[in-house]
Design a protein around this motif. Structure first.
Motif, PDB file in Angstrom:
ATOM      1  N   LYS A 446      62.077  37.749 -16.524  1.00 27.36           N
ATOM      2  CA  LYS A 446      61.984  39.205 -16.520  1.00 27.36           C
ATOM      3  C   LYS A 446      60.520  39.656 -16.504  1.00 27.36           C
ATOM      4  N   ASN A 447      60.330  40.940 -16.260  1.00 27.52           N
ATOM      5  CA  ASN A 447      58.980  41.479 -16.122  1.00 27.52           C
ATOM      6  C   ASN A 447      58.123  41.220 -17.355  1.00 27.52           C
ATOM      7  N   GLY A 448      58.683  41.452 -18.528  1.00 21.80           N
ATOM      8  CA  GLY A 448      57.912  41.248 -19.750  1.00 21.80           C
ATOM      9  C   GLY A 448      57.448  39.814 -19.904  1.00 21.80           C
ATOM     10  N   ALA A 449      58.338  38.863 -19.612  1.00 17.82           N
ATOM     11  CA  ALA A 449      57.984  37.450 -19.725  1.00 17.82           C
ATOM     12  C   ALA A 449      56.909  37.076 -18.712  1.00 17.82           C
ATOM     13  N   LEU A 450      57.046  37.554 -17.474  1.00 14.42           N
ATOM     14  CA  LEU A 450      56.059  37.219 -16.445  1.00 14.42           C
ATOM     15  C   LEU A 450      54.709  37.878 -16.735  1.00 14.42           C
ATOM     16  N   ASN A 451      54.713  39.101 -17.236  1.00 10.66           N
ATOM     17  CA  ASN A 451      53.455  39.748 -17.597  1.00 10.66           C
ATOM     18  C   ASN A 451      52.720  38.946 -18.671  1.00 10.66           C
ATOM     19  N   LYS A 452      53.469  38.460 -19.660  1.00 13.22           N
ATOM     20  CA  LYS A 452      52.863  37.631 -20.715  1.00 13.22           C
ATOM     21  C   LYS A 452      52.335  36.322 -20.129  1.00 13.22           C
ATOM     22  N   ARG A 453      53.073  35.730 -19.212  1.00 12.43           N
ATOM     23  CA  ARG A 453      52.640  34.467 -18.610  1.00 12.43           C
ATOM     24  C   ARG A 453      51.389  34.654 -17.757  1.00 12.43           C
ATOM     25  N   ILE A 454      51.279  35.805 -17.099  1.00 12.57           N
ATOM     26  CA  ILE A 454      50.072  36.069 -16.317  1.00 12.57           C
ATOM     27  C   ILE A 454      48.861  36.159 -17.237  1.00 12.57           C
ATOM     28  N   GLU A 455      49.006  36.825 -18.382  1.00 18.62           N
ATOM     29  CA  GLU A 455      47.903  36.894 -19.338  1.00 18.62           C
ATOM     30  C   GLU A 455      47.545  35.507 -19.847  1.00 18.62           C
ATOM     31  N   ASP A 456      48.540  34.662 -20.101  1.00 24.59           N
ATOM     32  CA  ASP A 456      48.278  33.288 -20.557  1.00 24.59           C
ATOM     33  C   ASP A 456      47.569  32.481 -19.473  1.00 24.59           C
ATOM     34  N   LEU A 457      47.962  32.690 -18.217  1.00 27.77           N
ATOM     35  CA  LEU A 457      47.300  31.996 -17.116  1.00 27.77           C
ATOM     36  C   LEU A 457      45.837  32.402 -17.025  1.00 27.77           C
ATOM     37  N   VAL A 458      45.557  33.680 -17.208  1.00 23.98           N
ATOM     38  CA  VAL A 458      44.173  34.162 -17.171  1.00 23.98           C
ATOM     39  C   VAL A 458      43.359  33.505 -18.282  1.00 23.98           C
ATOM     40  N   ALA A 459      43.922  33.453 -19.490  1.00 16.84           N
ATOM     41  CA  ALA A 459      43.205  32.828 -20.608  1.00 16.84           C
ATOM     42  C   ALA A 459      42.930  31.353 -20.323  1.00 16.84           C
ATOM     43  N   TRP A 460      43.919  30.665 -19.757  1.00 12.25           N
ATOM     44  CA  TRP A 460      43.742  29.242 -19.435  1.00 12.25           C
ATOM     45  C   TRP A 460      42.652  29.074 -18.373  1.00 12.25           C
ATOM     46  N   ALA A 461      42.705  29.895 -17.329  1.00 18.40           N
ATOM     47  CA  ALA A 461      41.739  29.787 -16.233  1.00 18.40           C
ATOM     48  C   ALA A 461      40.323  30.048 -16.729  1.00 18.40           C
ATOM     49  N   ASN A 462      40.167  31.027 -17.618  1.00 20.32           N
ATOM     50  CA  ASN A 462      38.833  31.333 -18.132  1.00 20.32           C
ATOM     51  C   ASN A 462      38.289  30.186 -18.980  1.00 20.32           C
ATOM     52  N   HIS A 463      39.159  29.542 -19.748  1.00 24.73           N
ATOM     53  CA  HIS A 463      38.725  28.380 -20.523  1.00 24.73           C
ATOM     54  C   HIS A 463      38.291  27.251 -19.590  1.00 24.73           C
ATOM     55  N   GLU A 464      39.053  27.032 -18.523  1.00 20.80           N
ATOM     56  CA  GLU A 464      38.711  25.975 -17.572  1.00 20.80           C
ATOM     57  C   GLU A 464      37.413  26.301 -16.828  1.00 20.80           C
ATOM     58  N   ALA A 465      37.239  27.568 -16.466  1.00 20.17           N
ATOM     59  CA  ALA A 465      36.021  27.958 -15.752  1.00 20.17           C
ATOM     60  C   ALA A 465      34.783  27.670 -16.600  1.00 20.17           C
ATOM     61  N   GLN A 466      34.872  27.959 -17.892  1.00 21.56           N
ATOM     62  CA  GLN A 466      33.741  27.692 -18.771  1.00 21.56           C
ATOM     63  C   GLN A 466      33.520  26.199 -18.956  1.00 21.56           C
ATOM     64  N   SER A 467      34.602  25.435 -19.143  1.00 18.68           N
ATOM     65  CA  SER A 467      34.457  24.002 -19.401  1.00 18.68           C
ATOM     66  C   SER A 467      33.970  23.247 -18.167  1.00 18.68           C
ATOM     67  N   HIS A 468      34.248  23.777 -16.964  1.00 17.16           N
ATOM     68  CA  HIS A 468      33.796  23.129 -15.734  1.00 17.16           C
ATOM     69  C   HIS A 468      32.490  23.723 -15.213  1.00 17.16           C
ATOM     70  N   GLY A 469      31.881  24.620 -15.990  1.00 13.40           N
ATOM     71  CA  GLY A 469      30.614  25.202 -15.574  1.00 13.40           C
ATOM     72  C   GLY A 469      30.718  26.104 -14.364  1.00 13.40           C
ATOM     73  N   LEU A 470      31.765  26.945 -14.335  1.00 14.40           N
ATOM     74  CA  LEU A 470      31.982  27.850 -13.205  1.00 14.40           C
ATOM     75  C   LEU A 470      32.065  29.297 -13.713  1.00 14.40           C
ATOM     76  N   PRO A 471      30.976  29.827 -14.245  1.00 12.04           N
ATOM     77  CA  PRO A 471      31.035  31.189 -14.808  1.00 12.04           C
ATOM     78  C   PRO A 471      31.388  32.256 -13.786  1.00 12.04           C
ATOM     79  N   ASP A 472      31.110  32.012 -12.503  1.00 13.39           N
ATOM     80  CA  ASP A 472      31.423  33.003 -11.477  1.00 13.39           C
ATOM     81  C   ASP A 472      32.912  33.072 -11.181  1.00 13.39           C
ATOM     82  N   GLN A 473      33.695  32.126 -11.723  1.00 13.85           N
ATOM     83  CA  GLN A 473      35.136  32.126 -11.500  1.00 13.85           C
ATOM     84  C   GLN A 473      35.912  32.579 -12.731  1.00 13.85           C
ATOM     85  N   VAL A 474      35.217  33.127 -13.703  1.00 11.60           N
ATOM     86  CA  VAL A 474      35.885  33.712 -14.866  1.00 11.60           C
ATOM     87  C   VAL A 474      36.580  35.006 -14.437  1.00 11.60           C
ATOM     88  N   ILE A 475      37.781  35.218 -14.909  1.00  9.78           N
ATOM     89  CA  ILE A 475      38.553  36.426 -14.576  1.00  9.78           C
ATOM     90  C   ILE A 475      38.253  37.484 -15.636  1.00  9.78           C
TER      91      ILE A 475
END
Length: 701
Positions: A446-475
């Motif tokens: 449902k919409n609520g679940a997918l909206n929450k998952r999108i926020e979780d994906l953003v948090a994961w991606a930002n952590h990965e961007a920092q750990s891989h030294g890619l600050p320009d790919q932070v969301i």
């Protein structure tokens, strides 16, 4: 009139195959699931505990009539084309909740019968109803819901005699709160900030294209280990293997294989059981005996899987190894990333993405004799405003007559989702994306679940961007709030809109063929508060025109010459049009865009297919635009038009195109070859005309 044992939903309204529980009239909760067939719709209920007892037996019959009856055609005739004899289950629940709110207000004032709800009572109630703050659009909906109480009461065998609301005879305007900007709904949804959408799309495509094989392999290996651990029985050999695996790690100070559980790290009993051949009970007993539970939290270690890592980030492996504990989270993010791609790059509504099933996008057959593949098409269902011949809402929707076109990233995302769910299932099945539990939830995520998952994906991606030294790919955070599913559709793909005929393509893809710029009339979507999708297309068109002016200005400054009957007008437009520097485009920009496009004769449209620039002026345009058009029909560009402008760059491209056609002509026999040769000659003649007539900007001025 219904009796205590009467079914809440009569059989004629239940679709074949719908097996949800159907309550009796006397029950305190009425599930509306028997009316719901759409995969993305929440299973809603009516709770009668919210209705005061003295008025319960008066509100209930109206609600039952709403569920099983239909509003009279004479009632609907004066309520617009969007009025329905029967609405959706969600709308019914919302309407009934509004009735119960009225009932509570009446009960507080010791009014115990709906028949005592007179016109004066209606006026008093509606004035108090807005005191908590409500938008004008929502207030109008509330008034309609309250009017329906009177209408359905009229259909009862024993009506209560509730008075007709005064706004139904006098009009809404005098009863609504003052307007405060545009109404809500899809058209007031802000598009995503491009600084957010860019890196988000990069990570989503990276998940699907680069990480998916690793993640799916890790998930399969994780499930295999769980199966092995579940089937393993206690044995002396298993206990020996357990000691051999764990004790050296304890003595050396090495981290112990652990998993996250309740905000702590705990010993990975299932993983250890499968690797050592011991049972999970033996692992538990061994951990207790050697006090390993607290030690695993103090010295957590990884749970590497025997899976080869192939994905790369910036040319380097994205993981040293795939981890047993991380596999579930990665599967969850993989499904979310695929959903993000589909939401943005198809133009589908969220409900339409949620309705896709495996096989909806088959491999196309060759379009030409030379084996060139045809376009990928998504054949699926749509749900908005779907009704039967009698005007009744159809919860299950219907297959869309015109399929959506799928570009490569979308096809790849669908293929990944097809690997995540069984054949015939919804691509975003709530059961199979409920990782790792698969608890049998209804329909799609449902919409609520997918909206929450999108926020979780953003948090994961930002952590990965920092750990891989890619600050320009932070969301970054979006200035307009959280990323929601509905905002992707509003973020139109500008690279489509800016092609000749691109607005037509968008209208088809988005399901609004009547909303092309030249058809600025009448459709329900197009006539809403901010002119609907037209305002979004105006923005895209205005930005494209500004880019064209800036490009022409740069070319002239670099020494290129210009030709054509509209050359002087084009140079004037290029000199006076402001350059768009990539700032955020809010919804308020729509009015400015429309005003910009209304400057007839000084707005420039690039047409790379015709290899010219159009300084659009309605009166001289040979493409025959409509009377109120603010853009040319670029797909119908005709030679000799008084709006044409050509640069040295386009003259060069004309000759290059002529050379390509000559090569085709050399391999084509008969009339086809002669036609191709004549076409190439015409292109060279056009280029020669430019060379003979082109002037510098200084000479034209």
């Amino acid at each position: 009139m219904p009796g205590p044992e009467t079914l809440v939903v009569l059989s004629q309204w239940i679709s074949p195959g719908n097996t949800y529980y159907n309550a009796r009239y006397c029950e305190p909760v009425w599930p509306l699931a028997p009316l719901i067939d759409g995969p993305a719709i929440n299973l809603v209920k009516m709770h009668w505990r919210n209705c005061p007892v003295p008025l319960l037996d008066q509100v209930k019959p109206a609600a039952w009539t709403m569920i099983n009856g239909r509003l009279r055609p004479t009632y609907l005739q004066k309520r617009g084309a969007r009025a329905r004899a029967r609405t959706s289950a969600s709308d019914m629940r919302g309407t009934c909740n509004e009735w119960m709110r009225l009932a509570r207000w009446l009960h507080e004032r010791r009014i115990t019968t709906l028949g005592d709800c007179t016109e004066e009572v209606w006026r008093a109630y509606i004035s108090e109803r807005w005191q908590g703050g409500v938008t004008r659009g929502h207030a109008e909906k509330v008034c309609t819901q309250l009017t329906d109480l009177w209408a359905f009461d009229q259909l009862n065998a024993h009506p209560t005699g509730i008075a007709r609301p005064p706004w139904d005879t006098e009009g809404f305007d005098d009863f609504l709160p003052a307007g405060a900007g545009s109404a809500g709904g899809e058209n007031s949804t802000e598009p995503l900030d491009p600084q957010v959408l860019g890196p988000l799309l990069v990570w989503a495509i990276r998940f699907v294209d680069d990480f998916s094989d690793d993640i799916l392999a890790a998930w399969a290996e994780r499930q295999r280990l769980i199966t092995v651990a579940t089937a393993t029985r206690a044995s002396p050999e298993g206990l020996a293997g357990l000691a051999e695996f764990l004790l050296p790690r304890v003595r050396s100070g090495e981290g112990l294989p652990s998993v996250r559980m309740h905000r702590r790290r705990r010993l990975a009993r299932t993983y250890i059981s499968a690797l050592t051949g011991s049972s999970t009970h033996q692992v538990d007993h061994f951990a207790k005996q050697h006090q390993l539970c607290d030690l695993a939290n103090e010295r957590p270690g990884p749970c590497p899987l025997q899976v080869q890592v192939t994905g790369l980030i910036d040319g380097k492996p994205w993981r040293e190894y795939m981890d047993f504990d991380e596999a579930a989270d990665l599967m969850r993010h993989l499904g979310t990333a695929a959903a993000v791609i589909c939401l943005y790059l198809t133009g589908m509504r969220p409900q339409e993405v949620q309705g896709m099933r495996t096989g909806c996008c088959p491999d196309p057959k060759p379009a030409d004799d030379d084996g060139t593949p045809g376009r990928y098409l998504i054949r699926s269902w749509h749900y908005k405003n779907v009704a039967d011949d009698d005007g009744n809402h159809i919860s299950a929707g219907e297959e869309r007559n015109v399929p959506w076109v799928a570009i490569t990233p979308v096809v790849n995302a669908i293929r990944v989702l097809e690997r995540m769910v069984p054949t015939g299932e919804l691509l975003l099945s709530a059961t199979h994306h409920d990782i790792p539990f698969q608890r049998g939830h209804h329909g799609a995520l449902k919409n609520g679940a997918l909206n929450k998952r999108i926020e979780d994906l953003v948090a994961w991606a930002n952590h990965e961007a920092q750990s891989h030294g890619l600050p320009d790919q932070v969301i970054p955070e979006d200035p307009q709030g959280k990323i929601g599913m509905s905002r992707f559709r509003r973020s139109l793909a500008w690279h489509i809109a800016r092609r000749p005929g691109g607005l037509v393509a968008l209208a088809i893809q988005y399901g609004h063929m009547r909303t092309v710029l030249d058809a600025r009339v009448s459709s329900g979507y197009g006539s809403r508060s901010r002119t609907g999708i037209h305002s979004v297309l105006d923005i895209e068109t205005a930005l494209a025109a500004a880019d064209t002016a800036a490009k022409l200005r740069d070319q002239v400054a670099a020494g290129e010459k210009v030709s054509g009957p509209a050359a002087r007008r084009a140079l004037t437009a290029a000199a006076t049009t402001p350059r768009f520097e990539g700032r955020i485009v809010p919804k308020t920009f729509a009015k400015k865009a429309a005003k910009f496009l209304a400057r007839d004769g000084v707005v420039l449209f690039d047409n790379p297919d015709a290899m010219l620039i159009c300084a659009f002026k309605r009166d001289t345009a040979l493409c025959e635009p409509d009377q109120e058009a603010n853009a040319p029909r670029q797909y119908d560009c005709r030679p000799g038009c008084g709006n044409a402008v050509r640069t040295d760059t386009y003259a060069r491209l004309l000759r290059e195109r002529a050379d390509e056609i000559d090569q085709l002509a050399a391999t084509s026999a008969g009339p086809l070859g002669r036609r191709l040769k004549a076409n190439a000659d015409r292109l060279r003649e056009t280029a020669d005309t430019h060379d003979n007539t082109a002037q510098t900007a200084k000479a034209i001025a």
